[in-house]
Design an enzyme around this catalytic site. Structure first.
Site, short mmCIF file in Angstrom:
data_model
loop_
_atom_site.label_atom_id
_atom_site.label_comp_id
_atom_site.label_asym_id
_atom_site.label_seq_id
_atom_site.Cartn_x
_atom_site.Cartn_y
_atom_site.Cartn_z
N GLU A 159 62.00 18.60 -72.93
CA GLU A 159 63.18 18.79 -73.78
C GLU A 159 63.28 17.53 -74.64
OE1 GLU A 159 66.94 19.44 -71.65
OE2 GLU A 159 67.92 18.29 -73.23
N ARG A 168 68.38 12.64 -80.14
CA ARG A 168 69.10 11.36 -80.10
C ARG A 168 68.35 10.34 -80.92
NH1 ARG A 168 70.15 11.12 -73.62
NH2 ARG A 168 70.35 13.38 -73.53
N THR A 219 70.15 17.83 -76.74
CA THR A 219 71.25 17.13 -77.42
C THR A 219 71.52 17.75 -78.79
OG1 THR A 219 70.35 15.13 -76.34
CG2 THR A 219 72.28 14.82 -77.72
N LYS A 232 73.73 24.50 -68.53
CA LYS A 232 73.44 23.14 -68.08
C LYS A 232 74.69 22.62 -67.36
CE LYS A 232 72.57 18.57 -70.07
NZ LYS A 232 71.65 17.82 -70.92
C1 3PG Z 1 70.86 14.52 -70.49
O1 3PG Z 1 70.92 14.36 -71.67
O2 3PG Z 1 70.59 15.62 -70.01
C2 3PG Z 1 71.16 13.36 -69.61
O3 3PG Z 1 71.21 12.18 -70.33
C3 3PG Z 1 70.16 13.25 -68.53
O4 3PG Z 1 70.72 12.51 -67.51
P1 3PG Z 1 69.83 11.48 -66.69
O5 3PG Z 1 69.46 10.41 -67.68
O6 3PG Z 1 70.73 10.97 -65.60
O7 3PG Z 1 68.64 12.21 -66.16
#
Ligand code: 3PG
Length: 218
Positions: free
Chosen positions: A43, A47, A71, A131
């Site tokens: 994924e 960002r 995101t 999610k």
């Molecule tokens: C996301 O965007 O899904 C989260 O930032 C992931 O969380 P993690 O960095 O704790 O795995």
């Protein structure tokens, strides 16, 4: 790829590396590390400015991979993700406009939820996989289990993400309402930037071993 087939494959992998990559030049070596580790799925999060190019490169150069866009906070990024060939989209929250547009674009979409009302809203918009974010901080496996109770019969499934790692992965994968988990721990931003491909490969391999142990190696 058809939505049902896509979700079937994501279930099989069990884990989706959530990627923050700063440079398109790192796309191929990163993909090769994931593939070598047995997790040909990513994924790519919007960002960074590199996201669209990374998705397009991977779709062209590594067609054996499943590549999603994460995101997704704006319609612009959603459309760009689709144009670049993303096979699914993910957002941390539930934005009805984005979920509806993804449907119109025929892009499987996984919106983020954290409450019963958000689950109902998402189901009403036709989303089938949600999610659960941020997972660990919001009560972890026990919380998802309780939250899913009244919705189990709808067939809804969850992708817990946030605070998941090798040590707690098993407790999420054991839940039948969990389709797959997401996480940055497999290929952290710093690890990618430092080009530590063997570390990423080893993380993927360890995660795959846990998935295989719980779900059987299919
Ligand atoms: C996301 O965007 O899904 C989260 O930032 C992931 O969380 P993690 O960095 O704790 O795995």
């Amino acid at each position: 790829m058809e939505e049902a087939r896509l979700f079937e494959m994501l279930y099989r992998y069990g884990v989706v590396p959530v990627i923050v990559v700063e440079s398109p030049d790192l796309a191929i070596p990163l993909a090769d590390a994931l593939i070598a580790g047995g997790l040909p799925v990513a994924e790519i999060t919007f960002r960074t400015a590199a996201a669209a190019e990374v998705i397009a490169t991977l779709r062209k150069e590594r067609p054996e991979m499943i590549v999603g866009a994460g995101t997704i906070l704006t319609l612009e990024h959603l459309r760009l993700a689709k144009e670049c060939g993303a096979q699914f989209g993910v957002s941390p929250g539930l934005n009805p406009e984005i979920v509806e547009e993804a449907r119109r674009l025929n892009l499987p979409f996984i919106p983020g939820i954290l409450t019963p009302s958000e689950i109902e809203r998402a189901l009403g918009l036709g989303a089938k996989v949600l999610k659960f974010f941020p997972a660990e901080e919001s009560g972890g496996p026990a919380m998802i289990q309780a939250l899913a109770g009244p919705y189990r019969h709808t067939g809804v499934k969850f992708m817990p993400t946030g605070g998941i790692n090798l040590h707690n992965l098993e407790s999420y994968l054991k839940l039948d309402i969990v389709l797959m988990v997401g996480g940055t721990w497999l290929a952290r931003k710093e690890t990618i930037a430092a080009q530590e491909w063997e570390t990423i490969q080893a993380n993927c391999r360890e995660a795959r071993a846990i998935v295989a142990q719980i779900r059987g190696d299919k």
